[in-house]
Design a protein around this motif. Structure first.
Motif, PDB file in Angstrom:
ATOM      1  N   ARG A   3       0.846  -1.152   0.228  1.00 29.44           N
ATOM      2  CA  ARG A   3       0.095   0.006   0.009  1.00 29.44           C
ATOM      3  C   ARG A   3       0.820   1.218   0.163  1.00 29.44           C
ATOM      4  NH1 ARG A   3      -2.189   3.222   3.975  1.00 29.44           N
ATOM      5  NH2 ARG A   3      -1.329   2.154   5.704  1.00 29.44           N
ATOM      6  N   ILE A   4       0.673   2.124  -0.909  1.00 26.67           N
ATOM      7  CA  ILE A   4       1.244   3.437  -0.939  1.00 26.67           C
ATOM      8  C   ILE A   4       0.424   4.720  -0.320  1.00 26.67           C
ATOM      9  CG2 ILE A   4       2.198   5.216  -2.511  1.00 26.67           C
ATOM     10  CD1 ILE A   4       4.002   2.614  -2.389  1.00 26.67           C
ATOM     11  N   ASP A   5       0.974   5.182   0.767  1.00 25.63           N
ATOM     12  CA  ASP A   5       0.485   6.395   1.204  1.00 25.63           C
ATOM     13  C   ASP A   5       0.726   7.394   0.256  1.00 25.63           C
ATOM     14  OD1 ASP A   5      -0.474   8.650   2.702  1.00 25.63           O
ATOM     15  OD2 ASP A   5       0.368   7.801   4.534  1.00 25.63           O
ATOM     16  N   GLU A   6      -0.215   8.082  -0.629  1.00 24.43           N
ATOM     17  CA  GLU A   6       0.021   9.307  -1.465  1.00 24.43           C
ATOM     18  C   GLU A   6       0.256  10.537  -0.644  1.00 24.43           C
ATOM     19  OE1 GLU A   6       0.509   9.140  -4.411  1.00 24.43           O
ATOM     20  OE2 GLU A   6      -0.077   6.742  -4.767  1.00 24.43           O
ATOM     21  N   SER A   7       0.055  10.508   0.549  1.00 27.23           N
ATOM     22  CA  SER A   7       0.248  11.990   1.443  1.00 27.23           C
ATOM     23  C   SER A   7       1.651  11.995   1.744  1.00 27.23           C
ATOM     24  CB  SER A   7      -0.728  12.006   2.723  1.00 27.23           C
ATOM     25  OG  SER A   7      -0.196  11.057   3.714  1.00 27.23           O
ATOM     26  N   ARG A   8       2.531  10.995   1.628  1.00 31.27           N
ATOM     27  CA  ARG A   8       3.801  10.963   2.025  1.00 31.27           C
ATOM     28  C   ARG A   8       4.749  11.383   0.597  1.00 31.27           C
ATOM     29  NH1 ARG A   8       5.360   6.052   5.919  1.00 31.27           N
ATOM     30  NH2 ARG A   8       6.806   7.822   6.554  1.00 31.27           N
ATOM     31  N   PRO A   9       5.838  12.039   0.712  1.00 33.73           N
ATOM     32  CA  PRO A   9       6.595  12.322  -0.546  1.00 33.73           C
ATOM     33  C   PRO A   9       7.347  11.201  -0.906  1.00 33.73           C
ATOM     34  CG  PRO A   9       7.636  13.134   1.582  1.00 33.73           C
ATOM     35  CD  PRO A   9       6.414  12.639   2.038  1.00 33.73           C
ATOM     36  N   PHE A  10       7.586  11.159  -2.183  1.00 32.97           N
ATOM     37  CA  PHE A  10       8.614   9.978  -2.584  1.00 32.97           C
ATOM     38  C   PHE A  10      10.121  10.706  -2.192  1.00 32.97           C
ATOM     39  CE2 PHE A  10      11.503   8.397  -5.746  1.00 32.97           C
ATOM     40  CZ  PHE A  10      11.222   7.143  -5.839  1.00 32.97           C
ATOM     41  N   VAL A  11      10.847   9.840  -1.815  1.00 26.36           N
ATOM     42  CA  VAL A  11      12.306  10.101  -1.518  1.00 26.36           C
ATOM     43  C   VAL A  11      13.142   9.295  -2.345  1.00 26.36           C
ATOM     44  CG1 VAL A  11      13.762  10.014   0.463  1.00 26.36           C
ATOM     45  CG2 VAL A  11      11.354  10.619   1.137  1.00 26.36           C
ATOM     46  N   PRO A  12      13.691  10.001  -3.520  1.00 22.89           N
ATOM     47  CA  PRO A  12      14.603   9.139  -4.405  1.00 22.89           C
ATOM     48  C   PRO A  12      15.884   8.884  -3.615  1.00 22.89           C
ATOM     49  CG  PRO A  12      14.490  11.503  -4.751  1.00 22.89           C
ATOM     50  CD  PRO A  12      13.604  11.476  -3.596  1.00 22.89           C
ATOM     51  N   LYS A 154      11.210  -2.356  -4.841  1.00 21.41           N
ATOM     52  CA  LYS A 154      10.207  -1.567  -5.476  1.00 21.41           C
ATOM     53  C   LYS A 154       9.638  -0.802  -4.251  1.00 21.41           C
ATOM     54  CE  LYS A 154       6.170  -0.710  -8.134  1.00 21.41           C
ATOM     55  NZ  LYS A 154       5.161  -1.559  -9.148  1.00 21.41           N
ATOM     56  N   TRP A 155       9.248  -1.667  -3.286  1.00 22.01           N
ATOM     57  CA  TRP A 155       8.141  -1.373  -2.161  1.00 22.01           C
ATOM     58  C   TRP A 155       8.837  -0.997  -1.125  1.00 22.01           C
ATOM     59  CZ3 TRP A 155       3.653  -0.846  -4.207  1.00 22.01           C
ATOM     60  CH2 TRP A 155       3.100  -1.526  -5.399  1.00 22.01           C
ATOM     61  N   GLN A 156      10.053  -1.774  -0.726  1.00 24.28           N
ATOM     62  CA  GLN A 156      10.845  -1.332   0.435  1.00 24.28           C
ATOM     63  C   GLN A 156      11.551  -0.163   0.365  1.00 24.28           C
ATOM     64  OE1 GLN A 156      10.759  -2.534   3.675  1.00 24.28           O
ATOM     65  NE2 GLN A 156       8.699  -3.064   2.891  1.00 24.28           N
ATOM     66  N   LEU A 157      11.901   0.169  -0.909  1.00 26.73           N
ATOM     67  CA  LEU A 157      12.721   1.356  -1.282  1.00 26.73           C
ATOM     68  C   LEU A 157      11.850   2.474  -1.343  1.00 26.73           C
ATOM     69  CD1 LEU A 157      15.487  -0.180  -3.245  1.00 26.73           C
ATOM     70  CD2 LEU A 157      15.385   0.207  -0.803  1.00 26.73           C
ATOM     71  N   ASP A 158      10.645   2.591  -1.329  1.00 23.93           N
ATOM     72  CA  ASP A 158       9.638   3.550  -1.419  1.00 23.93           C
ATOM     73  C   ASP A 158       9.267   4.124  -0.139  1.00 23.93           C
ATOM     74  OD1 ASP A 158       7.575   5.488  -2.072  1.00 23.93           O
ATOM     75  OD2 ASP A 158       7.115   4.200  -3.808  1.00 23.93           O
ATOM     76  N   TYR A 159       9.456   5.325   0.477  1.00 25.87           N
ATOM     77  CA  TYR A 159       9.205   5.923   1.569  1.00 25.87           C
ATOM     78  C   TYR A 159       7.669   5.886   2.050  1.00 25.87           C
ATOM     79  CZ  TYR A 159       8.784   9.358   5.288  1.00 25.87           C
ATOM     80  OH  TYR A 159       8.577  10.182   6.580  1.00 25.87           O
ATOM     81  N   ARG A 160       6.697   5.954   0.588  1.00 29.65           N
ATOM     82  CA  ARG A 160       5.493   5.832   0.845  1.00 29.65           C
ATOM     83  C   ARG A 160       4.702   4.638   1.220  1.00 29.65           C
ATOM     84  NH1 ARG A 160       4.266   7.952  -4.883  1.00 29.65           N
ATOM     85  NH2 ARG A 160       5.571   6.329  -5.174  1.00 29.65           N
TER      86      ARG A 160
END
Length: 185
Positions: A3-12, A154-160
């Motif tokens: 699940r992606i929380d769209e309220s959080r920013p993506f952190v590259p 893809k999922w674990q490296l996404d802050y969201r």
């Protein structure tokens, strides 16, 4: 489950890709290219990309350099995880781990089993942390790289990603090193 929380920013993140092979060059490195395409497609930065021979010291030298580099958050290697005499990537990298990530290998093998069945046992995929840098050791096939990226990284490296992810704990990966410095003072 993912699940992606769209309220959080993506952190590259800055991700380095290491291909371990005696025969590949950049043009013929399909596994490394697969990883680069996926990580940049997800919005991360390619910090560096190299190909080294199946030699413990060459592998270890590249990984040590990236662990020490300020501009590398994650290292993903591909190749050298099998059982033949030249497959030495786990032997080269695992001694560098400060913490081993057993769950990475377990989840990778579960995903792989769904695709290739019992042949997944021929891989010694592994993961860990060293110097506040995440390190993932993948098999040398494009399919295995796709499985690891699409199913886990893809999922674990996404802050969201919720409920938790590797990115949110990055600032605390070196707490043990900081505590040691405080004790010495």
């Amino acid at each position: 489950m993912n699940r992606i929380d769209e309220s959080r920013p993506f952190v590259p993140l800055n991700i380095a890709v290491l291909t371990v092979s005696d025969t590949r060059d950049l043009e013929g490195d399909r596994s490394g290219t697969t990883l680069v395409e996926r990580l940049t497609g997800a919005g991360h930065h390619l910090a560096d990309r190299r190909i080294v021979r199946d030699e413990v010291e060459e592998i270890r030298a590249a990984v040590r350099e990236w662990i020490a580099a300020e501009g590398v958050d994650v290292i993903i290697s591909t190749g050298g995880t099998g059982f033949t005499g030249r497959d030495v990537t786990p032997e080269a990298i695992e001694p560098l781990f400060e913490k081993r990530m057993d769950g990475f290998s377990e989840v990778f093998h579960r995903i792989s089993y769904d695709k290739i069945g019992t042949s997944t046992i021929q891989s010694r995929a592994t993961g860990g942390v060293a110097g506040a840098t995440y390190i993932f050791v993948l098999p040398g096939s494009p399919g295995a790289c796709k499985d690891a990226w699409d199913g886990i990284l893809k999922w674990q490296l996404d802050y969201r990603h919720m409920p938790c992810n590797f990115v949110e704990i990055m600032p605390r990966l070196d707490e043990h090193l900081k505590r040691g410095k405080l004790r010495q003072a």
